[in-house]
Design a protein around this motif. Structure first.
Motif, short mmCIF file in Angstrom:
data_model
loop_
_atom_site.label_atom_id
_atom_site.label_comp_id
_atom_site.label_asym_id
_atom_site.label_seq_id
_atom_site.Cartn_x
_atom_site.Cartn_y
_atom_site.Cartn_z
N THR A 91 19.34 25.35 53.94
CA THR A 91 20.47 25.47 54.73
C THR A 91 21.34 27.53 54.59
O THR A 91 21.07 27.43 55.67
N GLY A 134 25.06 20.37 52.02
CA GLY A 134 25.45 21.46 52.03
C GLY A 134 23.69 22.71 51.17
O GLY A 134 24.21 23.44 51.34
N THR A 135 23.08 21.87 50.26
CA THR A 135 21.85 22.62 50.29
C THR A 135 20.78 22.39 51.01
O THR A 135 20.22 23.55 51.65
N CYS A 184 29.07 24.23 53.27
CA CYS A 184 27.87 24.47 53.92
C CYS A 184 28.89 26.01 54.69
O CYS A 184 29.56 25.53 55.16
#
Length: 340
Positions: free
Chosen positions: A44, A21-22, A87
């Motif tokens: 991201t 996600g990061t 994300c």
């Protein structure tokens, strides 16, 4: 999408990627024998699409251009457009083939990559919890408390490793001890359920800390997960100390449950960022005691080793193993492989 047999090899060089996600992490596997070439971690949020990130982080930085890609993503893989859970990126394999010069793209679940990694994790990257030796080439389980709680099995059958992804992080958990019954009424639920991920992840740790404070009749401090773990480890907050104790206990119970589900005589592995950060708490007696407390099968659990995975790029290591020797693994690729 046409059915593509597993024995149809991928073309080298192979781009492997662990998309969270990061952060997104990429490596290039040049051939079956060379060590993967790692690239700097990508945030991201800095790129509109995964294609833009790959172009800037890999294509523009290497004279060797990948011909194939294997990506591990946090999100359901259904159809030609794969949205990520935490994300804004949407993975579109056909677009990647059209615009990045790739001829073959495989997309799998992020915890399948973690399962692939524990098939052959070197001793230097697995910290034992307890002194049970690793005696058997047998099925295994990996649990990963981090942003969420991932669970996957790794079944050993017919001389191959078969990763089994699932949603084990969302099974019900409940109280057993008198203290549990004091704390559990204060744990935030999901539509009335206390799922494992409500306790055994970053936000779950805060949830558990707040519940302990409520049970004790005090106001919780505005802690983030790192605050709870730090104060719990250094002993400067009594409720944070108990949070880590109960976190280790509940993780041990779940790990024991998963060990029985998969008959994981080959070991249970704890991945994810939290496991490494709270290793001193996991090495205390509570984790193994809860793991083994599975009457009438206590003896079975006593014989199963447990480890914390300390490899900094475990998912990429798992993807690299599959890229080099795909026939060692029984990875289901229907609906998850795109080819020119």
């Amino acid at each position: 999408m046409a059915r593509i047999p597993l024995d149809q090899p991928l073309a080298f060089p192979i781009l492997i990627g662990d998309i969270g996600g990061t952060n997104a992490r990429f490596s290039l596997v040049v051939d079956p024998y060379a060590e993967p070439r790692d690239f700097p971690i990508v945030h991201t949020a800095d790129f509109a699409t995964i294609g833009d990130a790959i172009q800037a982080a890999v294509m523009d930085k290497s004279s060797l251009q990948p011909r194939s890609a294997i990506l591990a993503v946090a999100g359901p893989i259904r159809g030609d457009e794969i949205p990520l859970t935490n994300c804004d990126w949407v993975v579109k394999p056909r677009d990647m083939i059209a615009h990045l010069g790739l001829v073959d793209v495989i997309v799998i679940n992020d915890f399948e990559a973690q399962a692939l990694a524990i098939a052959n994790m070197p001793d230097e990257f697995r910290e034992p919890i307890g002194d049970r030796p690793d005696k058997m080439l047998a099925s295994r389980v990996v649990l990963g408390p981090g942003t969420g709680l991932g669970v996957a099995g790794l079944v050993h059958a017919e001389e191959r490793w078969i990763p089994v992804p699932g949603e084990g992080g969302h099974i019900d958990v409940g109280p057993r001890t008198a203290r549990d019954y004091e704390v559990f009424p204060h744990i935030k639920t999901i539509e009335g359920r206390v799922a494992a991920e409500q306790i055994l992840c970053g936000r779950g740790m805060v949830n558990l800390y707040n519940a302990i404070c409520a049970a004790d009749g005090i106001a919780p401090k505005p802690y983030e997960p790192k605050d709870v773990s730090q104060h719990g480890l250094d002993g400067t907050d009594r409720q944070a100390v108990e949070t880590l104790t109960l976190f280790a206990t509940y993780l041990g119970r779940l790990a024991g449950d998963m060990a029985m589900v998969f008959m994981a005589r080959g070991g249970v592995y704890l991945a994810g960022g939290i496991s490494q950060k709270i290793l001193p708490a996991l090495k205390k007696p509570e984790f193994r005691a809860a793991f083994e407390d599975k009457a009438p099968h206590t003896k079975l659990l006593e014989a199963i080793p447990t480890y914390v995975v300390t490899h900094p790029l475990a998912a990429l290591a798992g993807l690299s193993s599959f890229a080099r020797t795909p026939t060692r693994f029984g990875l289901a690729l229907d609906g998850r492989r795109w080819r020119v």
